[in-house]
Scaffold this active site. Structure first.
Site, PDB file in Angstrom:
ATOM      1  N   TYR A 271      -2.004  -0.708  10.440  1.00 26.07           N
ATOM      2  CA  TYR A 271      -2.109  -1.029   9.009  1.00 26.07           C
ATOM      3  C   TYR A 271      -0.857  -0.574   8.270  1.00 26.07           C
ATOM      4  CZ  TYR A 271      -3.921  -1.061   4.219  1.00 26.07           C
ATOM      5  OH  TYR A 271      -4.101  -1.286   2.865  1.00 26.07           O
TER       6      TYR A 271
ATOM      7  N   SER B 113       0.857  -1.189   0.000  1.00 21.91           N
ATOM      8  CA  SER B 113       0.000   0.000   0.000  1.00 21.91           C
ATOM      9  C   SER B 113       0.890   1.235   0.000  1.00 21.91           C
ATOM     10  CB  SER B 113      -0.882   0.017   1.257  1.00 21.91           C
ATOM     11  OG  SER B 113      -1.540   1.256   1.435  1.00 21.91           O
TER      12      SER B 113
END
Length: 253
Positions: free
Chosen positions: A157, A144
């Site tokens: 995350y 990501s």
């Protein structure tokens, strides 16, 4: 250049929707035999049905990527069914936090790290073993932009996706001379269920994140799938250890 995967076997985790489903359909359209895995049986079977509707051979396997025995069995089942494993897209992942670091619960942190880091590590562990036995292959992991920069209110995350990039680069160095390439895609904000949940929580999110990308919009799953196919193909034969952004310029700011 048209990218083809004729007679190639591809395994995708997290294939029940979003980037995973878009990638499964893209691989199928390019001639691949596709194994779809997901914890969500209904979603995974729906993706598999869509792959078969394109005329491709397909197999669905229900698996939890946090469970070593299930991951090992998943890879073994793909090989038993198709005879080999040429490409793997480790896409299964979760995000469950929208809070500052000190407010994140330990159970939430453990769950995010379990799926996003341990899950990718386990998948690579057994995929690489098979690829070593057959003489090579290509692996792509979903990281990501949060694995490249800090992500406020998403510290666990962000940490998990930084770890995915570390696993990717380390494996690329370890196995490059064995004919195994390992890369990662780093999506910006993509139109997936994760985004839908964020918008439901705060309707202003969609406009805010769209405006944050220099390209002026949110990304589509198909756009990430295109990068996954390139990184999995012979067109990227001299590319390994890459954290490839698909982010509309977000990390260029």
């Amino acid at each position: 250049m048209q990218i083809r995967f004729d007679n190639k076997v591809v395994l995708l985790t997290g294939g029940g929707g979003g980037i995973g489903r878009a990638s499964a359909l893209a691989f199928a359209s390019a001639g691949a035999k596709v194994a779809v895995t997901d914890r969500d049986v209904a979603a995974g079977e729906e993706t598999t049905a869509q792959v078969k509707a394109l005329g491709a051979e397909a197999l669905f396997i229900a698996a939890d990527v946090m469970q070593a025995a299930q991951v090992q069995a998943m890879v073994a089942q793909v090989v038993a069914h198709f005879g080999r494993l040429d490409c793997a897209f480790n896409n299964a992942g979760i995000e469950e936090e929208h809070m500052r670091l000190a407010d994140c619960e330990e159970a939430t942190f453990d769950r995010i790290m379990g799926v996003n880091v341990k899950g990718v590590w386990l998948c690579m562990k057994y995929q690489i073993a098979q690829m070593l036995a057959q003489g090579g292959g290509a692996i792509v992991n979903t990281a990501s932009v949060a694995g490249l920069v800090g992500a406020p209110k998403m510290s666990a995350y962000s940490a998990s996706k930084h770890a995915v990039i570390g696993l990717t680069k380390s494996a690329a160095v370890e196995y490059g001379r064995k004919g195994i390439r390992v890369n990662a895609v780093c999506p910006g904000v993509i139109r997936t269920v994760m985004l839908e949940r964020a918008v439901q929580a705060d309707p202003k999110v969609a406009a805010t994140v769209a405006g944050a990308h220099p390209i002026g919009r949110i990304g589509e799953p198909d756009e990430v799938a295109a990068a996954v196919l390139w990184l999995s193909s012979d067109a990227s034969s001299f590319v390994t250890g890459l954290a490839h952004t698909v982010d509309g310029g977000l990390t260029s700011i």
